[in-house]
Every structure is written in C-alpha cells, then in structure tokens.
Design a protein around this motif. Structure first.
Motif, PDB file in Angstrom:
ATOM      1  N   LEU A 125       0.821  -1.211   0.000  1.00 42.26           N
ATOM      2  CA  LEU A 125       0.000   0.000   0.000  1.00 42.26           C
ATOM      3  C   LEU A 125       0.859   1.266   0.000  1.00 42.26           C
ATOM      4  N   GLY A 126       2.081   1.183   0.512  1.00 42.97           N
ATOM      5  CA  GLY A 126       2.967   2.351   0.508  1.00 42.97           C
ATOM      6  C   GLY A 126       3.320   2.797  -0.896  1.00 42.97           C
ATOM      7  N   PRO A 127       3.913   1.894  -1.718  1.00 43.14           N
ATOM      8  CA  PRO A 127       4.169   2.258  -3.110  1.00 43.14           C
ATOM      9  C   PRO A 127       2.897   2.590  -3.876  1.00 43.14           C
ATOM     10  N   LEU A 128       1.801   1.892  -3.575  1.00 46.95           N
ATOM     11  CA  LEU A 128       0.544   2.185  -4.257  1.00 46.95           C
ATOM     12  C   LEU A 128       0.091   3.608  -3.973  1.00 46.95           C
ATOM     13  N   ALA A 129       0.172   4.020  -2.703  1.00 43.51           N
ATOM     14  CA  ALA A 129      -0.210   5.391  -2.356  1.00 43.51           C
ATOM     15  C   ALA A 129       0.680   6.403  -3.063  1.00 43.51           C
ATOM     16  N   ALA A 170       3.378  -3.768   9.308  1.00 39.75           N
ATOM     17  CA  ALA A 170       3.353  -3.921   7.850  1.00 39.75           C
ATOM     18  C   ALA A 170       3.043  -2.599   7.170  1.00 39.75           C
ATOM     19  N   LEU A 171       2.096  -1.835   7.717  1.00 39.60           N
ATOM     20  CA  LEU A 171       1.773  -0.525   7.146  1.00 39.60           C
ATOM     21  C   LEU A 171       2.963   0.427   7.281  1.00 39.60           C
ATOM     22  N   TYR A 180      11.786   4.606   0.543  1.00 36.18           N
ATOM     23  CA  TYR A 180      12.885   3.890  -0.120  1.00 36.18           C
ATOM     24  C   TYR A 180      12.896   4.187  -1.613  1.00 36.18           C
ATOM     25  N   ILE A 181      11.701   4.234  -2.216  1.00 33.40           N
ATOM     26  CA  ILE A 181      11.590   4.523  -3.643  1.00 33.40           C
ATOM     27  C   ILE A 181      12.210   5.876  -3.960  1.00 33.40           C
ATOM     28  N   VAL A 182      11.839   6.879  -3.178  1.00 31.55           N
ATOM     29  CA  VAL A 182      12.310   8.240  -3.420  1.00 31.55           C
ATOM     30  C   VAL A 182      13.829   8.322  -3.277  1.00 31.55           C
TER      31      VAL A 182
END
Length: 323
Positions: A125-129, A170-171, A180-182
């Motif tokens: 849900l993190g990357p999805l958001a 998990a959230l 991490y993506i950024v």
C-alpha cells in the motif's frame, strides 16, 4: 521491497545482462517474464525462510544478518569509491540506508506476527499510495477505493482477524518502502552503478547490527544461523537485484511493474508452501483487490507519461511499481 532501479544494481549483473543479450545463458533463457517471476519468487521465499529462521535468531537478528551479508557481497562486487562525494551525496546515501534498515526491520516485525501474504499486501500500500499521489488523476480514486476495500476485507472490518500490531508494522514498512523509492532514485542519480546501494546497505547493516546483537547475542554466531541468514540475504537481496536488471533490459518498465504487483500473491503462495499459512476466501479476495489496484495505478501512471509525450515516473523509479 527489494527492487532497485538500473542505476543501483550490481555491476556484475550489468555484465551478465550484456552477456545474456549477446548469447543467452541459463538466466537469459528464462525470458524476461520468467526472470521477473524468478526474482519475485526468490524475494518471497527468502521472506518465508526468514520467518523460519526467526525462532533461532529473532526478527531483529534476521534483519541484521540479511543486511550484513548483503552489504558484504555488494561491497565486494561493486568496490564503491569513497572519495569525491559531496556532503549532500553522503547525506542522501545515509538517509537511504536508514530507510532501508527501517523498511526491513518493520516488515520482519510484521511477518513475525501475521502471515506473509497479508503482510506483503499491507506493505504494498505504501508504493501504491505514492503511485496514486504522483499521478493525480481522477481515475486514481477508483484504485484507492479498491485498495481500501482490500484492506477492509483483510482486516475483517477492523483487523480483528490479524494481529493489529503486526498489521501496523506492515503498514509502517509500506511507508518506508515509499520513502525507499524516493531515496533509491536520488541515490542512483548521485552514485554510479550500484555504489550507492552498496554504501546504503552498509549503513543499514551498521545501524541494525547492535539491535540484532541486543536481541540475539551469541545466537547470531551459530553456524546454522549464519548459513540461513546468508541464504536469506542472497534470496531476498542479491539474487533478485540481478534477475530484475536482466529483465528490465528486455522488458518494458510498465510490464515489469505490473508483474511486480503480483508479489502479494507470490508471498501468499510461499507462506502456504513453506509455512503452512492458509488464506480464507475473504483474505484471498482482499489480496486480489490490492493487486488489481496496484496494476490499475501502474497503468494509469504509464498512460499519463505517454499522454505527456515522455515518461513521468521519476517519483516511482527504484521500485517494482514504477511505470
């Protein structure tokens, strides 16, 4: 949670990819889709192995071993240059390392309490958001609604069927995955090849090692524990990075991202096969909804990039959910 962009992947993998293009070897013969699935299977079965290792080393001990072994392998392979970097460069790689350590630590705390499939579903849900926010299109309301419906089903209307602490971990891991993506993208722009990833992994290992020692102490020196920890590091970090780079050289990024959206399903399968973690019909439906939301968000992001005449996925580079 393990997919770096091409700028942050081991140099040996780049060489292997070039070889595969010229004359297909064993890995290249799998085909790009097969490589993506192999990487996903490696990650999730590595996660299942980590769960099996936790009674011996504890969740924090497993994370410490994973980061330490992965850092050692990447430092040896990449041999990053330590001089010639600015304070901003070092600040970026340190924050990247902290984010990586937090992401892994929170996720392993989650899988110590809830099944692997639901844990990965909540984490994604993190990357999805991030994908939904980066696109800013009305259709993303649909994807957000699907994801929320999946979370509602997964939690039984209030996480009564899941350990609420495990769900919260998990959230939290999902939020760290978005960060991490950024910072993966920023690090990839500042450091050549996998230098930034190797240095960030070392930062994470140094930060987490005291926590692992505090929880597990001499247990971490047990030969069996060390061997299993090394296996987790190779399955969850080193091998997937290599396989995914090979795939990205021969597969459109949008297709790659959609395939990566299937990771919750792969995680559920790994949990069932290795950990005897079965899913209810409701939990399976919840995972399917989140997967559908992830795929839809990726396709929307790709469509936006094409509509603007160029790819507009920079905020998502460095993850399996970039378009």
């Amino acid at each position: 949670m393990t997919t770096p962009d091409t700028a942050t992947t081991p140099q040996s993998a780049t060489t292997a990819a070039a070889t595969a293009q010229g004359r297909p070897g064993r890995l290249g013969s799998l085909g790009p889709v097969g490589l993506v699935f192999a990487g996903g299977i490696s990650v999730q079965f590595g996660g299942a192995l980590a769960v099996m290792l936790m009674p011996r080393a504890g969740a924090l001990g497993v994370v410490a071993l994973r980061l330490l072994v992965a850092a050692a392998v990447l430092l040896v392979v990449c041999r990053p240059r330590l001089r010639g970097h600015s304070r901003t460069d070092w600040g970026t790689v340190v924050v990247f390392g902290i984010t990586m350590a937090a992401m892994n630590g929170l996720f392993y705390q989650a899988v110590a309490r809830i099944p692997l499939g639901p844990a990965v579903t909540l984490e994604v849900l993190g990357p999805l958001a991030l994908s939904v926010l980066a696109s800013r299109r009305a259709i993303n309301v649909v994807w957000a609604a699907l994801a929320l419906a999946g979370v509602f089903l997964l939690g039984g209307g209030g996480f009564s069927d899941l350990d609420p602490i495990g769900a919260a971990f998990a959230l939290g891991a999902g939020a760290m995955w978005a960060a991490y993506i950024v910072f993966s993208a920023r690090t990839g722009r500042r450091f050549p090849q996998a230098d930034g990833l190797a240095l960030a992994m070392a930062v994470g290992a140094v930060l987490f090692l005291p926590l692992g020692i505090a929880e597990s102490g001499p247990k971490l020196l047990d030969p069996v524990t060390l061997g299993l920890g090394a296996a987790v590091a190779l399955l969850s970090s080193v091998l997937p990075y290599t396989l995914e780079l090979l795939a990205l050289r021969r597969l459109p990024a949008s297709t790659f991202a959609i395939l990566m959206s299937l990771e919750p399903a792969i995680a559920a399968t790994a949990g069932f096969l290795l950990l005897d973690q079965t899913l209810t019909t409701t939990e399976a439906a919840a995972i399917a909804l989140v997967i559908a939301a992830s795929m839809g968000a990726v396709r929307t992001q790709v469509g936006r990039g094409r509509g603007g005449g160029r790819r507009k996925t920079a905020p998502l580079e460095g993850t399996g959910l970039e378009g």
